[in-house]
Design an enzyme around this catalytic site. Structure first.
Site, PDB file in Angstrom:
ATOM      1  CE1 TYR A  97       7.047  -0.140   3.409  1.00  0.00           C
ATOM      2  CE2 TYR A  97       6.266  -2.477   2.745  1.00  0.00           C
ATOM      3  CZ  TYR A  97       6.717  -0.629   2.568  1.00  0.00           C
ATOM      4  OH  TYR A  97       7.781  -0.743   1.410  1.00  0.00           O
TER       5      TYR A  97
ATOM      6  CB  SER B 122       5.058  -3.164  -0.490  1.00  0.00           C
ATOM      7  OG  SER B 122       5.495  -4.174   0.044  1.00  0.00           O
TER       8      SER B 122
END
Length: 234
Positions: free
Chosen positions: A156, A143
Site C-alpha cells: 500500500y 497516506s
C-alpha cells in the site's frame, strides 16, 4: 476559488467514507458533483442525501480499473459541461498487510492497478477538461506510509508513494501552462472501512469522522492553494 457555485467536481470512491463525505461537502457549497464508485446502490444513497440537502449530483457507477471506463466518463463530462473544475482522487484499496518477501503478486498487481495506474488514467482522461477550467484543481488522497515506510505496509505504501510522485510530476508539467493546481491530502486517523480493516482492534470512537476530512478538503478548495501543497488533516 472564491466559491464553488457552478463548479463541476468529480469524486472517486464516493460511495462511502471520505469520498462520500467530500462529495456532500462540495455539493453543500454549490458544486455539481459527479459521484463514481463500483456500487450503484451506495452511490444512489449519497446522491439522495445531496439532493435532500439542496445540492446537485450525478452518479456514474463504474470500475476505474476497467479499460475504457475513464475515457467514457470524461467524454460524458465533456459533452455535458465542457470542463472539470475539481478532480478528487480518493478511490483506493488497502490489500493485505504483509512482509515484503511474501506479498501476494496477484493482489499487489490489483493494488497498483487501482491506486496508481487507474489514477494516471483518470488524470490523462480529464487533463484537457481540467485545463478548460479557469481554476482546475486536483486533490490526491494519500497516506503517511507513502512518505514514512512502515513494516507490513509495503504494498500500500509503495502505491501511495508512487501516486504522490506521479501527481506532483503532473503538477510541475502543467503549472506554467494552465491554471491547474495539485494538492496532496493525508486524512490521517479517520473512521473508515479501510482503517477498520487495517486496525481491527481499534476503538472507532477514538477516530475522527470522515466529514472532518471532507470539510477540510472543501475549505482548502474555497481558500485556494499553490500547486504541491500538502495538507495533513489532524
Amino acid at each position: 476559488m472564491s466559491g464553488l457555485q457552478g463548479r463541476i467536481a468529480l469524486v472517486t470512491g464516493a460511495s462511502r467514507g471520505i469520498g462520500a463525505a467530500t462529495a456532500e461537502k462540495l455539493a453543500a457549497q454549490g458544486a455539481h458533483v459527479v459521484l463514481t464508485a463500483r456500487t450503484a446502490k451506495d452511490l444512489e444513497a449519497v446522491e439522495q442525501r445531496i439532493f435532500e440537502a439542496g445540492g446537485s449530483a450525478t452518479i456514474a457507477p463504474m470500475d476505474l480499473t476497467e479499460a475504457g471506463n475513464n475515457e467514457r466518463l470524461a467524454a460524458a463530462v465533456r459533452e455535458r459541461w465542457g470542463k472539470l473544475d475539481i478532480l478528487v482522487l480518493n478511490a483506493a484499496m488497502l490489500g493485505t498487510l504483509a512482509p515484503v518477501p511474501v506479498i501476494d503478486a496477484a493482489e499487489f498487481n490489483r493494488v497498483l492497478t487501482l491506486n496508481l495506474l487507474a489514477q494516471q488514467a483518470l488524470i490523462a482522461s480529464f487533463d484537457a477538461l481540467l485545463r478548460a477550467s479557469d481554476a482546475g484543481r486536483v486533490v490526491v488522497l494519500t497516506s503517511s506510509v507513502g512518505q514514512q515506510p512502515r513494516a507490513y505496509w509495503g504494498a500500500y505504501g509503495a502505491s501511495k508513494a508512487a501516486l504522490e510522485n506521479l501527481a506532483l510530476s503532473y503538477a510541475e508539467e502543467v503549472q506554467n501552462l494552465s491554471s491547474v493546481r495539485v494538492t496532496i491530502v493525508d486524512p490521517s486517523r479517520t473512521r473508515t472501512a479501510m482503517r477498520a480493516k487495517a486496525y481491527p482492534g481499534e476503538d472507532p470512537a477514538t477516530l475522527k469522522d470522515p466529514s472532518v476530512v471532507g470539510e477540510a478538503i472543501t475549505q482548502l478548495l474555497l481558500g485556494g492553494f499553490e500547486t504541491g501543497h500538502r495538507l495533513i488533516v489532524d
